[in-house]
Design a protein around this motif. Structure first.
Motif, PDB file in Angstrom:
ATOM      1  N   UNK A 121      57.586  58.331  82.310  1.00 37.94           N
ATOM      2  CA  UNK A 121      56.854  59.580  82.054  1.00 37.94           C
ATOM      3  C   UNK A 121      57.746  60.608  81.356  1.00 37.94           C
ATOM      4  N   UNK A 122      58.978  60.745  81.835  1.00 40.42           N
ATOM      5  CA  UNK A 122      59.900  61.709  81.215  1.00 40.42           C
ATOM      6  C   UNK A 122      60.274  61.254  79.810  1.00 40.42           C
ATOM      7  N   UNK A 123      60.568  59.965  79.643  1.00 41.62           N
ATOM      8  CA  UNK A 123      60.905  59.462  78.311  1.00 41.62           C
ATOM      9  C   UNK A 123      59.732  59.629  77.350  1.00 41.62           C
ATOM     10  N   UNK A 124      58.515  59.456  77.860  1.00 39.12           N
ATOM     11  CA  UNK A 124      57.348  59.649  77.009  1.00 39.12           C
ATOM     12  C   UNK A 124      57.281  61.058  76.455  1.00 39.12           C
ATOM     13  N   UNK A 125      57.516  62.038  77.315  1.00 37.39           N
ATOM     14  CA  UNK A 125      57.506  63.441  76.877  1.00 37.39           C
ATOM     15  C   UNK A 125      58.637  63.694  75.883  1.00 37.39           C
ATOM     16  N   UNK A 126      59.824  63.163  76.170  1.00 40.71           N
ATOM     17  CA  UNK A 126      60.968  63.352  75.283  1.00 40.71           C
ATOM     18  C   UNK A 126      60.690  62.761  73.902  1.00 40.71           C
ATOM     19  N   UNK A 127      60.150  61.565  73.866  1.00 46.67           N
ATOM     20  CA  UNK A 127      59.874  60.900  72.596  1.00 46.67           C
ATOM     21  C   UNK A 127      58.786  61.623  71.804  1.00 46.67           C
ATOM     22  N   UNK A 128      57.786  62.146  72.486  1.00 50.53           N
ATOM     23  CA  UNK A 128      56.745  62.899  71.783  1.00 50.53           C
ATOM     24  C   UNK A 128      57.296  64.201  71.202  1.00 50.53           C
ATOM     25  N   UNK A 129      58.190  64.847  71.928  1.00 52.15           N
ATOM     26  CA  UNK A 129      58.820  66.075  71.407  1.00 52.15           C
ATOM     27  C   UNK A 129      59.691  65.760  70.200  1.00 52.15           C
ATOM     28  N   UNK A 130      60.407  64.639  70.267  1.00 49.76           N
ATOM     29  CA  UNK A 130      61.247  64.251  69.127  1.00 49.76           C
ATOM     30  C   UNK A 130      60.393  63.837  67.933  1.00 49.76           C
ATOM     31  N   UNK A 131      59.227  63.282  68.202  1.00 48.00           N
ATOM     32  CA  UNK A 131      58.311  62.940  67.119  1.00 48.00           C
ATOM     33  C   UNK A 131      57.843  64.200  66.393  1.00 48.00           C
ATOM     34  N   UNK A 132      57.550  65.229  67.158  1.00 47.03           N
ATOM     35  CA  UNK A 132      57.119  66.489  66.552  1.00 47.03           C
ATOM     36  C   UNK A 132      58.240  67.112  65.724  1.00 47.03           C
ATOM     37  N   UNK A 133      59.470  67.050  66.238  1.00 51.12           N
ATOM     38  CA  UNK A 133      60.612  67.573  65.495  1.00 51.12           C
ATOM     39  C   UNK A 133      60.833  66.786  64.208  1.00 51.12           C
ATOM     40  N   UNK A 134      60.711  65.455  64.292  1.00 52.64           N
ATOM     41  CA  UNK A 134      60.883  64.622  63.102  1.00 52.64           C
ATOM     42  C   UNK A 134      59.815  64.917  62.065  1.00 52.64           C
ATOM     43  N   UNK A 135      58.591  65.184  62.516  1.00 51.23           N
ATOM     44  CA  UNK A 135      57.512  65.506  61.576  1.00 51.23           C
ATOM     45  C   UNK A 135      57.787  66.824  60.853  1.00 51.23           C
ATOM     46  N   UNK A 136      58.311  67.805  61.587  1.00 53.05           N
ATOM     47  CA  UNK A 136      58.629  69.086  60.967  1.00 53.05           C
ATOM     48  C   UNK A 136      59.717  68.924  59.916  1.00 53.05           C
ATOM     49  N   UNK A 137      60.731  68.131  60.231  1.00 53.14           N
ATOM     50  CA  UNK A 137      61.805  67.905  59.269  1.00 53.14           C
ATOM     51  C   UNK A 137      61.295  67.188  58.026  1.00 53.14           C
ATOM     52  N   UNK A 138      60.385  66.226  58.227  1.00 49.45           N
ATOM     53  CA  UNK A 138      59.820  65.510  57.096  1.00 49.45           C
ATOM     54  C   UNK A 138      59.000  66.449  56.208  1.00 49.45           C
ATOM     55  N   UNK A 139      58.270  67.382  56.830  1.00 46.13           N
ATOM     56  CA  UNK A 139      57.500  68.355  56.061  1.00 46.13           C
ATOM     57  C   UNK A 139      58.401  69.272  55.249  1.00 46.13           C
ATOM     58  N   UNK A 140      59.504  69.696  55.858  1.00 51.38           N
ATOM     59  CA  UNK A 140      60.451  70.558  55.135  1.00 51.38           C
ATOM     60  C   UNK A 140      61.092  69.817  53.972  1.00 51.38           C
ATOM     61  N   UNK A 141      61.369  68.521  54.167  1.00 51.35           N
ATOM     62  CA  UNK A 141      62.012  67.730  53.110  1.00 51.35           C
ATOM     63  C   UNK A 141      61.068  67.510  51.937  1.00 51.35           C
ATOM     64  N   UNK A 142      59.810  67.155  52.249  1.00 50.54           N
ATOM     65  CA  UNK A 142      58.850  66.883  51.176  1.00 50.54           C
ATOM     66  C   UNK A 142      58.307  68.166  50.562  1.00 50.54           C
ATOM     67  N   UNK A 143      58.324  69.250  51.359  1.00 45.76           N
ATOM     68  CA  UNK A 143      57.792  70.508  50.865  1.00 45.76           C
ATOM     69  C   UNK A 143      58.747  71.220  49.941  1.00 45.76           C
TER      70      UNK A 143
END
Length: 231
Positions: free
Chosen positions: A209-231
């Motif tokens: 359960x804790x790892x699930x939350x951690x991985x979802x938060x890291x997924x959101x961070x990775x998505x933001x970085x990808x948006x900044x890179x492509x933007x």
């Protein structure tokens, strides 16, 4: 007649890895595994409340538990496989892939055995009319289930240790995820080594359960970085 130049392996395009999507899928798998396994304590207390000295009669009284336990362990196995395969797509680590998939397979086997055990009420009474024989048969199945849980826990512990090392180096988990993985490993392995019982496997509930939350938060961070890179 002109000929096309031969393509080498280095000329082939390399597929890009969608890190955000894989982390999000891994997080969803971890939550599915943790939430599925969290139902087991409820079922255990239900079975204790329905305990019957007549083995066959007791199984018939709670025959519905077999289907529920099969669904619980199937959910745990499916969530584990999703988590393992998603992380493997990021790491390509043979040890993590092997231990994780072995754990998922062991959980599915546990589900099949618990289903067969719960559904055997009528047949058990016919095959072994004597109560003592029923107890022996029931104990034999319980031994197989316990051994399978131990295998599932040990292989899950191996996967968690791999995640705490290779996964941290790859940025999949940070210090909190590493602490959770190591702590769950110790809780699972300790009782198996000290008392030959795998009840420490329940540590996977909070760990996933804790790892699930951690991985979802890291997924959101990775998505933001990808948006900044492509933007």
């Amino acid at each position: 007649m002109a000929t096309l130049p031969a393509m080498t392996m280095t000329d082939l395009p390399h597929p890009t890895v969608d890190r955000s999507r894989l982390l999000r899928t891994a997080g969803a798998g971890a939550l599915l595994a943790g939430l599925s396994y969290a139902l087991m304590p409820v079922l255990v207390f239900t079975l204790l409340a329905e305990e019957n000295p007549d083995v066959a009669a007791g199984k018939l009284a709670v025959q519905w538990v077999g289907a529920v336990e099969l669904a619980v362990f199937a959910g745990l196995a499916a969530g584990t496989a999703i988590l393992v395969l998603s992380v493997d797509a990021l790491l390509r680590h043979p040890f993590l892939r092997a231990t994780g998939l072995l754990s998922a397979a062991a959980w599915l086997f546990v589900g099949g055995q618990t289903f067969a055990n719960a559904a055997s009420g009528a047949n058990l009474a016919e095959a072994a009319p004597a109560l003592a024989d029923q107890q022996v048969a029931d104990h034999a199945v319980s031994v197989v289930i316990t051994g399978s849980v131990a295998v599932a826990a040990l292989t899950a512990a191996g996967w968690l240790l791999g995640l705490a090392t290779a996964g941290r180096n790859a940025g999949i988990v940070g210090l909190p995820g590493t602490v959770v993985a190591v702590a769950a490993t110790v809780v699972m392995i300790g009782p198996i080594v000290a008392w030959q019982v795998p009840f420490g496997a329940v540590a996977l509930i909070p760990a996933y359960l804790v790892l699930g939350v951690i991985l979802l938060r890291r997924a959101r961070t990775a998505a933001r970085r990808a948006d900044l890179t492509t933007g």
